[in-house]
Design a protein around this motif. Structure first.
Motif, PDB file in Angstrom:
ATOM      1  N   MET A  10       1.082  -1.098   0.151  1.00  0.00           N
ATOM      2  CA  MET A  10      -0.020  -0.009   0.030  1.00  0.00           C
ATOM      3  C   MET A  10       0.829   1.264   0.171  1.00  0.00           C
ATOM      4  N   VAL A  11       0.483   2.098  -1.010  1.00  0.00           N
ATOM      5  CA  VAL A  11       1.212   3.567  -1.047  1.00  0.00           C
ATOM      6  C   VAL A  11       0.491   4.626  -1.151  1.00  0.00           C
ATOM      7  N   GLN A  12       0.628   5.686  -0.798  1.00  0.00           N
ATOM      8  CA  GLN A  12      -0.008   6.917  -0.927  1.00  0.00           C
ATOM      9  C   GLN A  12       0.042   7.347  -2.418  1.00  0.00           C
ATOM     10  N   PRO A  13      -1.134   8.048  -2.932  1.00  0.00           N
ATOM     11  CA  PRO A  13      -0.787   8.802  -4.338  1.00  0.00           C
ATOM     12  C   PRO A  13       0.452   9.572  -4.248  1.00  0.00           C
ATOM     13  N   GLY A  14       1.163   9.383  -5.514  1.00  0.00           N
ATOM     14  CA  GLY A  14       2.447  10.075  -5.410  1.00  0.00           C
ATOM     15  C   GLY A  14       3.527   9.205  -5.224  1.00  0.00           C
ATOM     16  N   GLY A  15       3.407   8.077  -4.417  1.00  0.00           N
ATOM     17  CA  GLY A  15       4.646   7.321  -3.847  1.00  0.00           C
ATOM     18  C   GLY A  15       4.924   6.526  -4.966  1.00  0.00           C
ATOM     19  N   SER A  16       5.929   5.629  -4.721  1.00  0.00           N
ATOM     20  CA  SER A  16       6.696   4.654  -5.380  1.00  0.00           C
ATOM     21  C   SER A  16       6.718   3.494  -4.834  1.00  0.00           C
ATOM     22  N   SER A  84       5.155   8.115  -9.105  1.00  0.00           N
ATOM     23  CA  SER A  84       4.062   8.905  -8.985  1.00  0.00           C
ATOM     24  C   SER A  84       2.899   8.123  -9.273  1.00  0.00           C
ATOM     25  N   LEU A  85       2.593   7.063  -8.619  1.00  0.00           N
ATOM     26  CA  LEU A  85       1.469   6.137  -8.554  1.00  0.00           C
ATOM     27  C   LEU A  85       0.175   7.046  -8.333  1.00  0.00           C
ATOM     28  N   LYS A  86      -0.902   6.416  -8.881  1.00  0.00           N
ATOM     29  CA  LYS A  86      -2.113   7.134  -8.865  1.00  0.00           C
ATOM     30  C   LYS A  86      -3.314   5.885  -8.315  1.00  0.00           C
ATOM     31  N   PRO A  87      -4.395   6.540  -7.690  1.00  0.00           N
ATOM     32  CA  PRO A  87      -5.177   5.575  -7.025  1.00  0.00           C
ATOM     33  C   PRO A  87      -5.738   4.549  -8.050  1.00  0.00           C
TER      34      PRO A  87
END
Length: 118
Positions: A10-16, A84-87
């Motif tokens: 699990m990562v927050q939006p914008g994470g890698s 830069s991951l997105k939901p």
């Protein structure tokens, strides 16, 4: 043939995140490889591909510039660096071994879950 993905989470939006796929049971360096993802309730979506030597890489337009595919043939391992991951990229991510001369896959891993959420 065995393909085992890891590195999801699990990562927050914008994470890698960096995904790995450990390959065994075949000569890894002889085959093009791909990453494919499947979001809940949707069909499989091709994400990226790499040729045998790693010198040629291909990306879906939706991930171009943010994801990087690579491979280490000495370690029989495929990677996917995702920035830069997105939901909407929440999905089960699979590595897949390509059937030579085609864009089809003859073996898939069990997948690793990537969840992008606050």
């Amino acid at each position: 043939v065995q393909l085992v993905e890891s590195g999801g989470g699990m990562v927050q939006p914008g994470g890698s995140l960096r995904l790995s796929c450990a390959a065994s049971g075949f000569t890894f360096s002889n085959y093009d490889m791909s990453w494919v993802r499947q979001a809940p309730g949707k069909g499989p979506e091709w994400v990226s591909a790499i040729n045998t030597g790693g010198g040629s890489t291909y990306y879906a337009d939706s991930v171009k510039g943010r994801f990087t595919i690579s491979r280490d043939n000495a370690k029989n391992t495929l990677y996917l660096q995702m920035n830069s991951l997105k939901p909407e990229e929440t999905a089960l991510y699979y590595c897949a071994k390509q059937t030579p001369g085609t864009t089809m896959y003859d073996y898939w891993g069990q997948g690793t879950q990537v969840t992008v959420s606050t």
